[in-house]
Design a protein around this motif. Sequence first.
Motif, PDB file in Angstrom:
ATOM      1  N   LYS A  94       7.230 -18.083 -34.721  1.00  0.00           N
ATOM      2  CA  LYS A  94       7.487 -16.663 -34.467  1.00  0.00           C
ATOM      3  C   LYS A  94       7.620 -16.491 -32.956  1.00  0.00           C
ATOM      4  CE  LYS A  94       5.036 -15.268 -38.669  1.00  0.00           C
ATOM      5  NZ  LYS A  94       4.779 -16.634 -39.154  1.00  0.00           N
ATOM      6  N   HIS A  95       8.822 -16.757 -32.453  1.00  0.00           N
ATOM      7  CA  HIS A  95       9.035 -16.848 -31.015  1.00  0.00           C
ATOM      8  C   HIS A  95       8.647 -15.572 -30.278  1.00  0.00           C
ATOM      9  CE1 HIS A  95      12.270 -19.468 -32.892  1.00  0.00           C
ATOM     10  NE2 HIS A  95      11.522 -20.334 -32.243  1.00  0.00           N
ATOM     11  N   VAL A  96       9.110 -14.443 -30.753  1.00  0.00           N
ATOM     12  CA  VAL A  96       8.897 -13.187 -30.038  1.00  0.00           C
ATOM     13  C   VAL A  96       7.441 -12.744 -30.143  1.00  0.00           C
ATOM     14  CG1 VAL A  96       9.622 -10.780 -29.831  1.00  0.00           C
ATOM     15  CG2 VAL A  96      11.306 -12.535 -30.375  1.00  0.00           C
ATOM     16  N   THR A  97       6.854 -12.880 -31.318  1.00  0.00           N
ATOM     17  CA  THR A  97       5.437 -12.536 -31.479  1.00  0.00           C
ATOM     18  C   THR A  97       4.575 -13.394 -30.570  1.00  0.00           C
ATOM     19  OG1 THR A  97       5.809 -11.911 -33.794  1.00  0.00           O
ATOM     20  CG2 THR A  97       3.549 -12.354 -33.141  1.00  0.00           C
ATOM     21  N   ASP A  98       4.869 -14.687 -30.489  1.00  0.00           N
ATOM     22  CA  ASP A  98       4.076 -15.581 -29.645  1.00  0.00           C
ATOM     23  C   ASP A  98       4.275 -15.261 -28.162  1.00  0.00           C
ATOM     24  OD1 ASP A  98       3.189 -16.745 -31.932  1.00  0.00           O
ATOM     25  OD2 ASP A  98       4.261 -18.638 -31.699  1.00  0.00           O
ATOM     26  N   TYR A  99       5.498 -14.921 -27.781  1.00  0.00           N
ATOM     27  CA  TYR A  99       5.747 -14.523 -26.395  1.00  0.00           C
ATOM     28  C   TYR A  99       4.957 -13.253 -26.060  1.00  0.00           C
ATOM     29  CZ  TYR A  99       8.127 -12.391 -22.428  1.00  0.00           C
ATOM     30  OH  TYR A  99       8.396 -11.782 -21.232  1.00  0.00           O
ATOM     31  N   THR A 100       4.970 -12.285 -26.969  1.00  0.00           N
ATOM     32  CA  THR A 100       4.262 -11.029 -26.728  1.00  0.00           C
ATOM     33  C   THR A 100       2.764 -11.265 -26.647  1.00  0.00           C
ATOM     34  OG1 THR A 100       6.007  -9.857 -27.928  1.00  0.00           O
ATOM     35  CG2 THR A 100       3.963  -8.666 -27.558  1.00  0.00           C
TER      36      THR A 100
ATOM     37  N   LEU B 288      12.233  -2.100 -29.909  1.00  0.00           N
ATOM     38  CA  LEU B 288      13.004  -3.288 -30.254  1.00  0.00           C
ATOM     39  C   LEU B 288      12.081  -4.475 -30.502  1.00  0.00           C
ATOM     40  CD1 LEU B 288      15.733  -4.661 -30.638  1.00  0.00           C
ATOM     41  CD2 LEU B 288      15.821  -5.031 -28.166  1.00  0.00           C
ATOM     42  N   LEU B 289      11.132  -4.702 -29.603  1.00  0.00           N
ATOM     43  CA  LEU B 289      10.195  -5.815 -29.787  1.00  0.00           C
ATOM     44  C   LEU B 289       9.368  -5.637 -31.057  1.00  0.00           C
ATOM     45  CD1 LEU B 289       8.830  -6.410 -26.161  1.00  0.00           C
ATOM     46  CD2 LEU B 289      10.462  -7.810 -27.426  1.00  0.00           C
ATOM     47  N   ARG B 290       8.927  -4.415 -31.288  1.00  0.00           N
ATOM     48  CA  ARG B 290       8.065  -4.156 -32.444  1.00  0.00           C
ATOM     49  C   ARG B 290       8.813  -4.439 -33.753  1.00  0.00           C
ATOM     50  NH1 ARG B 290       3.282  -1.951 -32.769  1.00  0.00           N
ATOM     51  NH2 ARG B 290       3.288  -1.288 -30.598  1.00  0.00           N
ATOM     52  N   ASN B 291      10.082  -4.062 -33.832  1.00  0.00           N
ATOM     53  CA  ASN B 291      10.844  -4.287 -35.058  1.00  0.00           C
ATOM     54  C   ASN B 291      11.220  -5.756 -35.236  1.00  0.00           C
ATOM     55  OD1 ASN B 291      11.778  -1.668 -36.676  1.00  0.00           O
ATOM     56  ND2 ASN B 291      11.478  -1.120 -34.537  1.00  0.00           N
ATOM     57  N   VAL B 292      11.520  -6.442 -34.136  1.00  0.00           N
ATOM     58  CA  VAL B 292      11.766  -7.881 -34.228  1.00  0.00           C
ATOM     59  C   VAL B 292      10.507  -8.609 -34.665  1.00  0.00           C
ATOM     60  CG1 VAL B 292      12.275  -9.941 -32.869  1.00  0.00           C
ATOM     61  CG2 VAL B 292      13.691  -7.923 -32.596  1.00  0.00           C
ATOM     62  N   MET B 293       9.364  -8.212 -34.125  1.00  0.00           N
ATOM     63  CA  MET B 293       8.099  -8.835 -34.510  1.00  0.00           C
ATOM     64  C   MET B 293       7.762  -8.556 -35.979  1.00  0.00           C
ATOM     65  SD  MET B 293       6.114  -7.915 -30.978  1.00  0.00           S
ATOM     66  CE  MET B 293       4.455  -8.290 -31.529  1.00  0.00           C
ATOM     67  N   ALA B 294       8.062  -7.339 -36.449  1.00  0.00           N
ATOM     68  CA  ALA B 294       7.843  -7.034 -37.869  1.00  0.00           C
ATOM     69  C   ALA B 294       8.731  -7.919 -38.740  1.00  0.00           C
ATOM     70  CB  ALA B 294       8.139  -5.555 -38.130  1.00  0.00           C
ATOM     71  N   TYR B 295       9.965  -8.154 -38.301  1.00  0.00           N
ATOM     72  CA  TYR B 295      10.879  -9.051 -39.012  1.00  0.00           C
ATOM     73  C   TYR B 295      10.284 -10.461 -39.087  1.00  0.00           C
ATOM     74  CZ  TYR B 295      15.109 -11.902 -39.765  1.00  0.00           C
ATOM     75  OH  TYR B 295      16.031 -12.807 -40.230  1.00  0.00           O
ATOM     76  N   GLU B 296       9.723 -10.937 -37.973  1.00  0.00           N
ATOM     77  CA  GLU B 296       9.098 -12.259 -37.974  1.00  0.00           C
ATOM     78  C   GLU B 296       7.892 -12.300 -38.903  1.00  0.00           C
ATOM     79  OE1 GLU B 296       9.812 -14.421 -33.725  1.00  0.00           O
ATOM     80  OE2 GLU B 296       8.249 -12.903 -33.771  1.00  0.00           O
ATOM     81  N   GLN B 297       7.062 -11.272 -38.857  1.00  0.00           N
ATOM     82  CA  GLN B 297       5.825 -11.262 -39.627  1.00  0.00           C
ATOM     83  C   GLN B 297       6.081 -11.191 -41.132  1.00  0.00           C
ATOM     84  OE1 GLN B 297       2.384 -11.108 -38.265  1.00  0.00           O
ATOM     85  NE2 GLN B 297       3.490 -11.890 -36.510  1.00  0.00           N
ATOM     86  N   LEU B 298       7.061 -10.391 -41.535  1.00  0.00           N
ATOM     87  CA  LEU B 298       7.271 -10.121 -42.958  1.00  0.00           C
ATOM     88  C   LEU B 298       8.353 -10.995 -43.581  1.00  0.00           C
ATOM     89  CD1 LEU B 298       7.056  -6.230 -42.764  1.00  0.00           C
ATOM     90  CD2 LEU B 298       5.292  -7.810 -43.560  1.00  0.00           C
ATOM     91  N   ARG B 299       9.306 -11.451 -42.795  1.00  0.00           N
ATOM     92  CA  ARG B 299      10.423 -12.219 -43.336  1.00  0.00           C
ATOM     93  C   ARG B 299      10.179 -13.723 -43.284  1.00  0.00           C
ATOM     94  NH1 ARG B 299      13.717 -15.040 -45.608  1.00  0.00           N
ATOM     95  NH2 ARG B 299      15.943 -15.148 -45.167  1.00  0.00           N
ATOM     96  N   LEU B 300       9.593 -14.205 -42.181  1.00  0.00           N
ATOM     97  CA  LEU B 300       9.478 -15.642 -41.971  1.00  0.00           C
ATOM     98  C   LEU B 300       8.156 -16.160 -42.517  1.00  0.00           C
ATOM     99  CD1 LEU B 300      10.792 -15.787 -38.283  1.00  0.00           C
ATOM    100  CD2 LEU B 300      12.097 -15.965 -40.403  1.00  0.00           C
ATOM    101  N   ASN B 301       8.175 -17.359 -43.105  1.00  0.00           N
ATOM    102  CA  ASN B 301       6.925 -17.922 -43.598  1.00  0.00           C
ATOM    103  C   ASN B 301       6.081 -18.424 -42.434  1.00  0.00           C
ATOM    104  OD1 ASN B 301       7.646 -20.708 -42.956  1.00  0.00           O
ATOM    105  ND2 ASN B 301       9.021 -20.633 -44.715  1.00  0.00           N
ATOM    106  N   ASP B 302       4.838 -18.751 -42.714  1.00  0.00           N
ATOM    107  CA  ASP B 302       3.880 -19.046 -41.649  1.00  0.00           C
ATOM    108  C   ASP B 302       4.207 -20.330 -40.904  1.00  0.00           C
ATOM    109  OD1 ASP B 302       1.543 -18.106 -40.293  1.00  0.00           O
ATOM    110  OD2 ASP B 302       0.447 -19.787 -41.157  1.00  0.00           O
TER     111      ASP B 302
END
Length: 423
Positions: free
Chosen positions: A304-310, A286-300
Amino acid sequence: MSQGRDKVSISIEGLVSQLGNPTQSKPTIFEVDDRLRQVNVKDYEPEIISIGPIHRGKDHVKSMEQHKVRYLQQILEKRADLSLDIFVKKLRESEENARKYYSTSLNLNTDKFVEMLLLDGCFVIQLIRTYFFDGKADNDPVFESETLSQIRHDLMLFENQLPFFVLNQLFDMTKTGNPDDNLCHLVLFLVEDMFPWSDVSKLDPDPHPDHLLGLVYQCFSPFSTKTPSKTKGRKGKKSAAVHINSASELKEAGIRLKGSEEKRLTFEGRVLKFPPLQVSGKTESLLRNVMAYEQLRLNDNHPKHVTDYTFFMHCLIRSTKDIEILRRSGIISNYLGGDDKIYDMFHRLGTNFLRSSEFYYSDVFESLNTHCGRRLNKWMANLRRNYFNSPWSMIKFVAATMLLLLTLAQTVFSILSFKYRKT
């Protein structure tokens, strides 16, 4: 087009035309790139069912196709006023918009694409309604425990999505009239025990997300209750801290780590508070797919809340000892197995994911580093590490201290006795 034009110019012109209008809506469903996929391929692959076109037709998901047809049949039986023609007509009107949600070219003609939208969409809708209103369906193999667990996992994969507006169209066409018949509410009810943080029953997400995973992403409330950090350094520059001490090192420096019911991560008064994290067998995926969504969908520029938390957790955890501290502090609940399994999970999650340029927790990083960098705290950390790291070390330290005090007392007594005899 002039016959005298150079072939290279014509070729490049064709490539430019394929880019389309730069102002049109950006895709929201991607194939995960090799950089992210190589760490753990299985976390992006459906176990039992394909939703959307990316994994459609693969051998290991074909057995579920008959259940999609069966669920569509159940919807039609309940609504005599609806027909296949009505559904198909509506989805044909939505096809062009739906295709824009995918970042890759789809090898499906119009008929096959519309068929996929109808079967996959109706399966999701019938599944969540049955799960919420009936709990389960008698004699339905989809609701066998292991099968349902695999389906719920597959619905949260970044590559395994339908545009949410398509689901919403089908849902509205088949509404039951029950006031609880709400698409977002039913989806969250289906997956709520997969959430590592929040009580989703208290959440109120945007009713127009990109897709099911986008809906779940909104609901990670520990990461959406404040704006990104804008902490400034002493010279007016934004903090560039990229490293903090491990959990055990923070503890040695006098920092208390504590699980908190507050839905945010804070450091105040030497207490570092976290929203409690429940780690189970599906958490990494779940975390990995949410992080992929942040990385590929959201601009810089988007936090990236979940990526930064991880990334934060990855910095804190450098050994199983750190996991033990976080677990005993009420920050991590371990439903995965030994502490080594959680250590391995965060080690993998910290590989190949880039934190935000506007790092969400830079203020916390800077405060922790400032605290640990003070001379007194360094001295205390060294004392705890070298003398108080075990009961025997503490006993030895106390014994040495007592011996030193007794020796000092004996010396003072001897001096006083000598002076007394002289007088």
